[in-house]
Design an enzyme around this catalytic site. Structure first.
Site, PDB file in Angstrom:
ATOM      1  N   ASN A 168       0.780  -1.239   0.000  1.00 46.66           N
ATOM      2  CA  ASN A 168       0.000   0.000   0.000  1.00 46.66           C
ATOM      3  C   ASN A 168       0.811   1.289   0.000  1.00 46.66           C
ATOM      4  O   ASN A 168       0.269   2.343  -0.317  1.00 46.66           O
ATOM      5  CB  ASN A 168      -1.002  -0.007   1.148  1.00 46.66           C
ATOM      6  CG  ASN A 168      -0.344   0.022   2.501  1.00 46.66           C
ATOM      7  OD1 ASN A 168       0.679  -0.626   2.698  1.00 46.66           O
ATOM      8  ND2 ASN A 168      -0.893   0.765   3.427  1.00 46.66           N
ATOM      9  N   GLU A 265       5.456  -3.750  11.796  1.00 47.15           N
ATOM     10  CA  GLU A 265       4.371  -2.768  11.776  1.00 47.15           C
ATOM     11  C   GLU A 265       3.208  -3.456  11.094  1.00 47.15           C
ATOM     12  O   GLU A 265       3.339  -3.914   9.958  1.00 47.15           O
ATOM     13  CB  GLU A 265       4.783  -1.506  11.016  1.00 47.15           C
ATOM     14  CG  GLU A 265       5.892  -0.708  11.678  1.00 47.15           C
ATOM     15  CD  GLU A 265       5.534  -0.207  13.063  1.00 47.15           C
ATOM     16  OE1 GLU A 265       4.329  -0.180  13.401  1.00 47.15           O
ATOM     17  OE2 GLU A 265       6.452   0.127  13.817  1.00 47.15           O
ATOM     18  N   CYS A 299      -2.530   1.805   6.596  1.00 52.05           N
ATOM     19  CA  CYS A 299      -2.577   1.190   7.929  1.00 52.05           C
ATOM     20  C   CYS A 299      -3.170   2.159   8.938  1.00 52.05           C
ATOM     21  O   CYS A 299      -3.811   1.760   9.899  1.00 52.05           O
ATOM     22  CB  CYS A 299      -1.178   0.777   8.357  1.00 52.05           C
ATOM     23  SG  CYS A 299      -0.001   2.123   8.246  1.00 52.05           S
TER      24      CYS A 299
HETATM   25  P1  NAD Z   1       0.546  -8.839   3.742  1.00 56.19           P
HETATM   26  O1  NAD Z   1       0.741  -9.170   5.175  1.00 56.19           O
HETATM   27  O2  NAD Z   1      -0.335  -9.699   2.939  1.00 56.19           O
HETATM   28  O3  NAD Z   1       1.970  -8.821   2.987  1.00 56.19           O
HETATM   29  C1  NAD Z   1       3.027  -8.029   3.458  1.00 56.19           C
HETATM   30  C2  NAD Z   1       4.333  -8.612   2.947  1.00 56.19           C
HETATM   31  O4  NAD Z   1       4.578  -9.864   3.590  1.00 56.19           O
HETATM   32  C3  NAD Z   1       4.339  -8.893   1.452  1.00 56.19           C
HETATM   33  O5  NAD Z   1       5.601  -8.574   0.924  1.00 56.19           O
HETATM   34  C4  NAD Z   1       4.075 -10.378   1.401  1.00 56.19           C
HETATM   35  O6  NAD Z   1       4.539 -11.002   0.210  1.00 56.19           O
HETATM   36  C5  NAD Z   1       4.878 -10.842   2.604  1.00 56.19           C
HETATM   37  N1  NAD Z   1       4.516 -12.153   3.128  1.00 56.19           N
HETATM   38  C6  NAD Z   1       3.322 -12.785   3.080  1.00 56.19           C
HETATM   39  N2  NAD Z   1       3.404 -13.975   3.700  1.00 56.19           N
HETATM   40  C7  NAD Z   1       4.670 -14.107   4.152  1.00 56.19           C
HETATM   41  C8  NAD Z   1       5.372 -15.106   4.881  1.00 56.19           C
HETATM   42  N3  NAD Z   1       4.775 -16.230   5.275  1.00 56.19           N
HETATM   43  N4  NAD Z   1       6.676 -14.903   5.183  1.00 56.19           N
HETATM   44  C9  NAD Z   1       7.297 -13.758   4.818  1.00 56.19           C
HETATM   45  N5  NAD Z   1       6.688 -12.777   4.119  1.00 56.19           N
HETATM   46  C10 NAD Z   1       5.382 -12.933   3.795  1.00 56.19           C
HETATM   47  O7  NAD Z   1       0.061  -7.302   3.698  1.00 56.19           O
HETATM   48  P2  NAD Z   1      -0.450  -6.441   2.467  1.00 56.19           P
HETATM   49  O8  NAD Z   1      -1.796  -6.927   2.052  1.00 56.19           O
HETATM   50  O9  NAD Z   1       0.614  -6.319   1.440  1.00 56.19           O
HETATM   51  O10 NAD Z   1      -0.601  -4.997   3.151  1.00 56.19           O
HETATM   52  C11 NAD Z   1      -1.732  -4.614   3.879  1.00 56.19           C
HETATM   53  C12 NAD Z   1      -1.528  -4.823   5.368  1.00 56.19           C
HETATM   54  O11 NAD Z   1      -0.362  -4.132   5.812  1.00 56.19           O
HETATM   55  C13 NAD Z   1      -2.664  -4.233   6.189  1.00 56.19           C
HETATM   56  O12 NAD Z   1      -2.961  -5.105   7.241  1.00 56.19           O
HETATM   57  C14 NAD Z   1      -2.080  -2.929   6.724  1.00 56.19           C
HETATM   58  O13 NAD Z   1      -2.661  -2.454   7.910  1.00 56.19           O
HETATM   59  C15 NAD Z   1      -0.653  -3.326   6.942  1.00 56.19           C
HETATM   60  N6  NAD Z   1       0.209  -2.145   6.972  1.00 56.19           N
HETATM   61  C16 NAD Z   1       0.705  -1.727   8.170  1.00 56.19           C
HETATM   62  C17 NAD Z   1       1.483  -0.570   8.234  1.00 56.19           C
HETATM   63  C18 NAD Z   1       2.021  -0.060   9.531  1.00 56.19           C
HETATM   64  O14 NAD Z   1       2.925   0.752   9.505  1.00 56.19           O
HETATM   65  N7  NAD Z   1       1.510  -0.497  10.659  1.00 56.19           N
HETATM   66  C19 NAD Z   1       1.745   0.146   7.070  1.00 56.19           C
HETATM   67  C20 NAD Z   1       1.240  -0.329   5.861  1.00 56.19           C
HETATM   68  C21 NAD Z   1       0.460  -1.475   5.820  1.00 56.19           C
END
Ligand code: NAD
Length: 497
Positions: A168, A265, A299
């Site tokens: 995002n 995060e 987020c």
């Molecule tokens: P996601 O958790 O699906 O993916 C995030 C990353 O993790 C991707 O690169 C994905 O390929 C990787 N990933 C997935 N499974 C994995 C595994 N088993 N091992 C290692 N890596 C893995 O998240 P998304 O859909 O890309 O993003 C949206 C989410 O991110 C929402 O929940 C949002 O709140 C959160 N977010 C949090 C912040 C913050 O600062 N708190 C900022 C931005 C987004």
């Protein structure tokens, strides 16, 4: 280092909306992946291909980690002005190409053009900030209780760092992890979300052109499998993750077993409290901005609002008017305020969450929530939704990650603040009031990492620590001066001549 990725031989990022070829940066070389095919499409017009390539395979993950380990000592001992210069030059490249790359961001992820350009500029700011941070003192000196002894605390680089980022904020979030990691002397192996690969490639390009030595950054465009493999590597010393709470918690558990420090995060269910004395014009504008900018895919997006009975009718009426007047459309059209979600699957998931919720008697759909049947029908568009509900509903509890705002009425200011905490998440909150007593109560009682008084729940400055509590964050905070804590280790030195 070999040249940056090409579009049929065209070196440079110049925007021309033609299909781009995806490449990974592995051990200083731009390579084609050996994994599955990937087609990166424009969510506003899914028939339009933005970029195409192959996901990373396991060999590339292993090679990237080996390269990071091989250059680790050399990068750690590179004098800080040289490390800072790489970041500064990369920042200038990002700033100079913000227009083109911001447009690509809008086409790839669905943010509006202004947000896309703003995000690339933000990445440049982050790089500049951490270029300066590399000049900070590298330790502290403590008084000793013994004569002729000095006690020092020396910060040192940690070694190869794995960076895993979500879709995002495809360039700003990686920047605020990669910039401090590099500034403090650590090589990075980065796995972005596979949904937004082109912008990831652009950030890596900026660093390569900025003069980063081979192997100090690798870019692996892959899915969760590649991320999981990366985390397992014995040579990875730290894992910095941003993404969903589900994935983050699984990684926390795994890193616990591996005894590997991790910073996560994660998700949010951020609330705005509109108290009885609130300026309603301000509250409506800020709550809507917090809920719907970036199509609610932040987020820190506002996904809950609690409003006191005294002002609820007026607030809800104005909020719905404001929301239904938002211009939703192709994000590269400068008059558009809300673009599509990142994909058709994301749109369907969010629409299903709203449809299911509104079948429950306690949930009332006030505006939006539907797809469009005009020229936006093929795109991942969803009308921004406001629903009113009572407690305990999944829409109140679960992160939806889309343009959906749940409103709840409460009898008084005190209850409003209590309900802000009624969630397992603890990322950000907003309180609209000029009442100093209520502000003080909010600061003391709200269990969130980021609190806004009279502004929307979203927003982050590069020089200020960022992060959440409860299920929203784990480990040291990011950005600002907090970043050094995670990307360095310390040695306490008892020094006797
Ligand atoms: P996601 O958790 O699906 O993916 C995030 C990353 O993790 C991707 O690169 C994905 O390929 C990787 N990933 C997935 N499974 C994995 C595994 N088993 N091992 C290692 N890596 C893995 O998240 P998304 O859909 O890309 O993003 C949206 C989410 O991110 C929402 O929940 C949002 O709140 C959160 N977010 C949090 C912040 C913050 O600062 N708190 C900022 C931005 C987004």
């Amino acid at each position: 280092m070999t040249g940056p990725p090409t579009t049929d031989g065209h070196v440079d990022a110049g925007h021309d909306d033609t299909e781009q070829t995806l490449r990974h940066l592995v051990a200083g070389r731009w390579v084609t992946g050996t994994g599955a095919d990937i087609v990166d499409t424009n969510p506003a017009r899914p028939s339009e291909v933005v970029a195409r390539g192959q996901l990373v395979g396991t060999d590339e993950v292993d090679t990237a980690v080996a390269a990071a380990a091989a250059v680790s000592k050399q990068w750690a001992s590179t004098p800080f002005p040289e490390r800072g210069d790489v970041l500064r030059r990369s920042a200038e490249i990002l700033a100079a190409r913000a227009g083109d790359w911001g447009r690509e961001l809008a086409r790839e992820e669905g943010k509006t053009l202004a947000e896309g350009v703003g995000e690339v500029r933000r990445a440049a700011e982050v790089f500049r900030f951490f270029a300066s941070e590399s000049q900070r003192p590298v330790g502290e000196v403590y008084a000793s209780p013994r004569r002729h002894e000095q006690i020092q605390l020396v910060h040192r680089p940690v070694g190869p760092v794995a960076v895993i980022t979500p879709f995002n904020f495809p360039i700003a979030i990686p920047a605020w992890k990669i910039a401090p990691a590099l500034a403090f002397g650590n090589p990075v192996v980065w796995k972005p979300a596979a949904d937004v690969p082109l912008l990831a490639m652009r950030l890596a390009e900026a660093l390569v052109e900025g003069g980063l030595p081979d192997g100090v950054l690798s870019l692996l465009i892959g899915d969760g499998t590649a991320g999981a493999r990366l985390v397992e590597h014995a040579r990875i010393e730290r894992v910095s993750f941003t993404g969903s709470t589900a994935v983050g918690r699984a990684l926390i558990e795994r890193c616990g077993t591996l005894a590997r420090p991790i910073q996560t995060e994660m998700g949010g269910k951020n609330a705005a409290a509109v108290l009885t004395d609130a300026d309603l014009d301000l509250a409506v504008a800020e709550v809507a901005a917090g809920a719907f900018r970036s199509t609610g895919q932040k987020c820190t997006a506002t996904s809950r609002v609690v409003v006191t009975d005294a002002v609820a009718d007026e607030f809800v009426r104005r909020l719905c008017e404001h929301t239904s007047a938002l211009r939703v459309g192709d994000p590269v059209d400068e008059s558009v305020q809300i673009g599509p979600l990142v994909s058709a699957q994301a749109r369907d998931r969010v629409r299903d969450a709203v449809d299911t919720a509104t079948q429950r008697p306690a949930v009332q759909l006030l505006t939006g929530g539907g797809a469009y049947d005009d020229d936006r029908a093929a795109g991942a568009f969803l009308a921004p939704a406001v629903v009113e509900l009572g407690g305990g509903d999944p829409l109140w509890r679960d992160e939806v990650f889309g343009p959906v705002l749940a409103v709840r009425r409460v009898p008084d200011d005190h209850t409003a603040l209590e309900l802000v905490n009624d969630t397992v998440y603890g990322l950000s909150a907003a309180v609209f009031t000029d009442n100093l007593r209520a502000v003080t109560q909010a600061v003391e009682s709200l269990d969130v990492g980021i609190l806004h008084i009279n502004s929307e729940t979203a927003g982050a400055d590069p020089h200020v620590p960022f992060g959440g509590s409860k299920h929203s964050g784990f480990g040291p905070k990011e950005q600002g001066r907090a970043a050094r804590e995670f990307f360095t280790t310390t040695t306490t030195v008892y020094l006797k001549p």
